[in-house]
Write a protein that holds these residues in place. Structure first.
Motif, mmCIF file in Angstrom:
data_model
loop_
_atom_site.group_PDB
_atom_site.id
_atom_site.type_symbol
_atom_site.label_atom_id
_atom_site.label_comp_id
_atom_site.label_asym_id
_atom_site.label_seq_id
_atom_site.Cartn_x
_atom_site.Cartn_y
_atom_site.Cartn_z
ATOM 1 N N GLU A 62 0.861 -1.360 0.186
ATOM 2 C CA GLU A 62 -0.460 0.568 -0.048
ATOM 3 C C GLU A 62 0.652 1.072 0.140
ATOM 4 O OE1 GLU A 62 -3.131 0.127 -0.528
ATOM 5 O OE2 GLU A 62 -3.039 -2.353 -0.312
ATOM 6 N N GLU A 63 0.300 2.394 -0.280
ATOM 7 C CA GLU A 63 0.944 4.148 -0.814
ATOM 8 C C GLU A 63 1.096 4.305 1.100
ATOM 9 O OE1 GLU A 63 0.397 7.878 -2.595
ATOM 10 O OE2 GLU A 63 0.414 6.573 -3.712
ATOM 11 N N HIS A 64 2.390 4.428 1.309
ATOM 12 C CA HIS A 64 2.196 5.859 2.309
ATOM 13 C C HIS A 64 3.418 6.912 2.494
ATOM 14 C CE1 HIS A 64 -0.283 2.288 5.035
ATOM 15 N NE2 HIS A 64 0.875 1.291 4.111
ATOM 16 N N SER A 65 3.260 7.394 3.536
ATOM 17 C CA SER A 65 4.249 8.295 3.497
ATOM 18 C C SER A 65 5.424 7.764 3.980
ATOM 19 C CB SER A 65 3.332 9.660 4.106
ATOM 20 O OG SER A 65 3.773 9.340 5.722
ATOM 21 N N HIS A 66 6.433 8.563 4.134
ATOM 22 C CA HIS A 66 7.977 8.646 4.988
ATOM 23 C C HIS A 66 7.528 8.484 5.800
ATOM 24 C CE1 HIS A 66 9.609 8.434 0.749
ATOM 25 N NE2 HIS A 66 9.901 7.411 1.425
ATOM 26 N N HIS A 67 6.949 9.451 6.580
ATOM 27 C CA HIS A 67 7.037 9.841 7.762
ATOM 28 C C HIS A 67 6.658 8.446 8.766
ATOM 29 C CE1 HIS A 67 5.266 10.951 11.492
ATOM 30 N NE2 HIS A 67 6.151 11.916 11.752
ATOM 31 N N ARG A 68 5.660 7.275 8.332
ATOM 32 C CA ARG A 68 5.502 6.395 8.710
ATOM 33 C C ARG A 68 6.528 5.575 9.074
ATOM 34 N NH1 ARG A 68 4.146 1.417 6.741
ATOM 35 N NH2 ARG A 68 2.301 0.042 7.557
ATOM 36 N N LEU A 69 7.366 5.486 7.680
ATOM 37 C CA LEU A 69 8.158 4.154 8.019
ATOM 38 C C LEU A 69 9.569 4.451 8.193
ATOM 39 C CD1 LEU A 69 9.056 2.134 5.688
ATOM 40 C CD2 LEU A 69 9.851 3.402 4.456
ATOM 41 N N MET A 70 9.704 6.525 9.185
ATOM 42 C CA MET A 70 10.676 6.090 9.860
ATOM 43 C C MET A 70 10.379 5.819 11.262
ATOM 44 S SD MET A 70 10.965 10.136 7.953
ATOM 45 C CE MET A 70 12.105 10.911 8.995
ATOM 46 N N THR A 71 9.199 6.190 11.587
ATOM 47 C CA THR A 71 8.457 5.507 12.641
ATOM 48 C C THR A 71 8.757 4.402 12.979
ATOM 49 O OG1 THR A 71 6.805 7.663 12.271
ATOM 50 C CG2 THR A 71 5.914 6.265 14.349
ATOM 51 N N LEU A 72 8.170 3.545 12.196
ATOM 52 C CA LEU A 72 8.443 1.871 12.385
ATOM 53 C C LEU A 72 9.563 2.113 11.557
ATOM 54 C CD1 LEU A 72 5.846 1.275 9.163
ATOM 55 C CD2 LEU A 72 5.822 1.085 12.055
ATOM 56 N N THR A 73 10.681 2.327 11.744
ATOM 57 C CA THR A 73 12.235 2.142 11.584
ATOM 58 C C THR A 73 13.042 2.811 12.718
ATOM 59 O OG1 THR A 73 12.850 3.534 9.700
ATOM 60 C CG2 THR A 73 12.317 1.257 9.305
ATOM 61 N N GLN A 74 12.406 3.659 13.616
ATOM 62 C CA GLN A 74 13.318 4.809 14.376
ATOM 63 C C GLN A 74 14.193 4.902 13.928
ATOM 64 O OE1 GLN A 74 11.936 5.715 17.939
ATOM 65 N NE2 GLN A 74 9.970 4.846 16.565
ATOM 66 N N MET A 75 14.375 5.563 12.818
ATOM 67 C CA MET A 75 15.132 5.995 12.328
ATOM 68 C C MET A 75 15.248 7.675 11.829
ATOM 69 S SD MET A 75 16.520 4.021 8.792
ATOM 70 C CE MET A 75 16.909 2.058 9.691
ATOM 71 N N ASN A 76 15.720 9.277 11.971
ATOM 72 C CA ASN A 76 15.859 10.273 11.196
ATOM 73 C C ASN A 76 15.963 9.905 10.092
ATOM 74 O OD1 ASN A 76 18.463 10.447 10.794
ATOM 75 N ND2 ASN A 76 18.732 11.159 12.749
ATOM 76 N N LEU A 77 15.606 11.508 8.916
ATOM 77 C CA LEU A 77 15.453 11.024 7.409
ATOM 78 C C LEU A 77 16.514 11.011 7.339
ATOM 79 C CD1 LEU A 77 13.663 11.997 5.657
ATOM 80 C CD2 LEU A 77 14.156 14.569 5.090
ATOM 81 N N LYS A 78 18.293 11.608 7.910
ATOM 82 C CA LYS A 78 19.526 11.415 7.302
ATOM 83 C C LYS A 78 19.625 10.029 7.625
ATOM 84 C CE LYS A 78 24.030 12.980 7.847
ATOM 85 N NZ LYS A 78 24.942 14.179 8.089
ATOM 86 N N SER A 79 19.119 10.023 8.199
ATOM 87 C CA SER A 79 19.459 7.990 8.915
ATOM 88 C C SER A 79 18.889 7.303 7.847
ATOM 89 C CB SER A 79 19.796 7.918 10.491
ATOM 90 O OG SER A 79 20.169 8.591 10.823
ATOM 91 N N PHE A 80 17.823 7.160 7.769
ATOM 92 C CA PHE A 80 17.020 6.331 6.374
ATOM 93 C C PHE A 80 17.339 7.010 5.398
ATOM 94 C CE2 PHE A 80 13.968 6.788 3.291
ATOM 95 C CZ PHE A 80 13.375 5.570 3.147
ATOM 96 N N TYR A 81 17.939 8.000 4.841
ATOM 97 C CA TYR A 81 18.600 8.427 3.569
ATOM 98 C C TYR A 81 19.764 7.256 3.591
ATOM 99 C CZ TYR A 81 20.040 9.932 -0.396
ATOM 100 O OH TYR A 81 20.936 10.262 -2.290
#
Length: 471
Positions: A62-81
């Protein structure tokens, strides 16, 4: 730029997970046991999270926002990238971007891992895994993903035509009607993708120019051979001149290159050059990540900006080789720099500043203790950019000199004068005026090191920026 990831991605951007083919429990074991030592737990967690968003035996999530994915993985944007591009680089993820009406949607396509036989004969991933886990664990993993070959026996399996009858014309016409529906993608397994290396890691023009003077035809350097050459050059640090000699050794009577022989000769060449030590994950062959670069292309850059750009665009290996005037850096010097990069997690550009500062003030020599001391200080200060390393070196220069003299703190009474050192040009702008005694001492010392200073100045003047590449 420093905040480069913000231009690539924001939390409000949408994403949708996809799989290029059905993933199985066996793939989970492969990623966990073979890839995790290379990419780390955070990147593995991101891969598993995207995998979990796919319904069983389906290709799309399903389609979601990156904010949701960052919350699930407990990463900030820089770490996620940072973790995302690890997965891309090693071949486990392909990212696509769609922009429509000012909105951005990313499609993250999970790639299956290489099968065991592909991984352990890859020529790059297996070497890095061996270095990371050691001989005992490596052999355990290899045995875990292999088994005994089948025993010799006669194949008595019946063929299709021996069991089934052919179809009637009426049955074929009905099938044609059923096949007329719109195109759909069938669900099935996909092949794993090997990590890709850009052609900029190896100078093929220089290699081909050399081949024209030897017995190896350019036609022998096919696409698969080129891929093998790039991998071997990256892993073992083989230059075009030595690669030409290895190609000549691997040349067959029919003018083809035996790639397996080429790999073997490359390993032998490395062993002859550096002993039996297995190459590491090439920290010294990386350049400063785009996210931690601070100087953009300008029409009239300052002298310091030119220096920063150079240090950002060269690998520590390239930089040291240039300081050696084209000769190969000593293995001891390379190990010193690679060790502090791994232990203190210094970025390549920051390591270049460290090399520049230490070698100029120590008569073009690398002192392991001094390098480790400064590297540890920069790591504690969380220095990640070339500009930041330069500023900190300027600020703490006197302290570093005291450390070099074996002092933790300046003495209150009987303080010996700190000897004057030859400094990089980028440090001289903020140096305080010297006393007559200090000026005389510096003049005496500079007379011995003036040649090295001239070399550095000439190098900066004539520097030709190499093609941009990602770490």
């Amino acid at each position: 730029m420093k905040d480069y990831h913000w231009t690539e991605l924001i939390p409000g951007d949408r994403y949708r997970a996809r799989c290029s083919g059905i993933l199985h429990e066996f793939d989970r074991k492969l990623v966990t046991l073979l890839y995790q030592p290379l990419i780390g737990t955070a990147a593995l967690g991101l891969y598993m999270t995207l995998w979990a968003e796919l319904e069983q035996d389906r290709l799309w999530g399903e389609e979601h926002s990156h904010h949701r994915l960052m919350t699930l993985t407990q990463m900030n944007l820089k770490s996620f990238y940072a973790e995302r591009i690890k997965l891309e680089g090693i071949g486990l993820l392909t990212s696509f971007l769609r922009q429509e009406d000012g909105n951005r949607t990313f499609y993250y396509e999970l790639q299956p891992p290489l099968k065991p036989d592909e991984f352990f004969t890859d020529g790059m991933l297996n070497i890095y895994l061996y270095n990371r886990v050691g001989n005992t664990t490596y052999m355990q993993l290899k045995n875990f993903f292999s088994d005994e070959p089948p025993e010799q026996a006669e194949n008595v399996t019946r063929s299709f035509d021996e069991v089934f009858q052919s179809l009637q014309p009426s049955e074929l016409s009905m099938l044609n009607e059923a096949e007329s529906q719109p195109d759909r993608q069938f669900i099935g397994e996909a092949n794993g993708r090997e990590p890709s290396l850009s052609s900029s890691v190896f100078d093929f023009d220089l290699l081909l120019d050399g081949l024209s003077e030897s017995v190896v035809s350019r036609k022998s350097v096919t696409g698969p051979v080129k891929e093998t050459i790039i991998k071997l050059a990256y892993v073992y640090g083989i230059d075009p001149v030595n690669m030409k000699n290895l190609l000549m050794d691997a040349l067959q009577p029919d003018e083809t290159i035996d790639r397996e022989l080429l790999r073997r000769y490359a390993r032998d060449w490395y062993g002859f050059q550096y002993g039996k030590k297995t190459p590491k994950l090439a920290e010294i062959n990386k350049v400063q990540p785009a996210a931690d670069r601070t100087v953009s292309d300008q029409s009239e850059p300052t002298q310091e900006q030119i220096m920063i750009r150079q240090l950002e665009s060269m690998t520590p290996y390239q930089y040291m080789k240039d300081l050696y005037e084209g000769a190969e850096p000593t293995l001891a010097d390379l190990q010193i720099i690679e060790e502090v990069m791994l232990q203190q997690k210094l970025q390549p550009g920051v390591a270049n500043v460290l090399i520049n500062y230490v070698m100029l003030r120590a008569d073009m020599k690398l002192s392991k203790g001094f390098v480790q001391t400064i590297a540890g200080h920069w790591a504690r200060k969380k220095v990640t950019t070339v500009e930041g390393a330069m500023q900190l070196a300027k600020k703490e220069h006197k302290k570093y000199l005291e450390w070099a003299e074996g002092k933790n703190k300046p003495s209150a009474g009987k303080r010996k004068p700190v000897r004057s050192e030859l400094l990089p040009d980028w440090m001289k702008e903020k140096e305080p005026a010297q006393t007559t005694h200090e000026a005389q001492a510096k003049s005496s010392q500079d007379s011995d090191l003036e040649k090295e200073k001239q070399k550095m100045a000439e190098w900066i003047k004539n520097y030709k920026k190499p093609p941009n590449s990602e770490s």
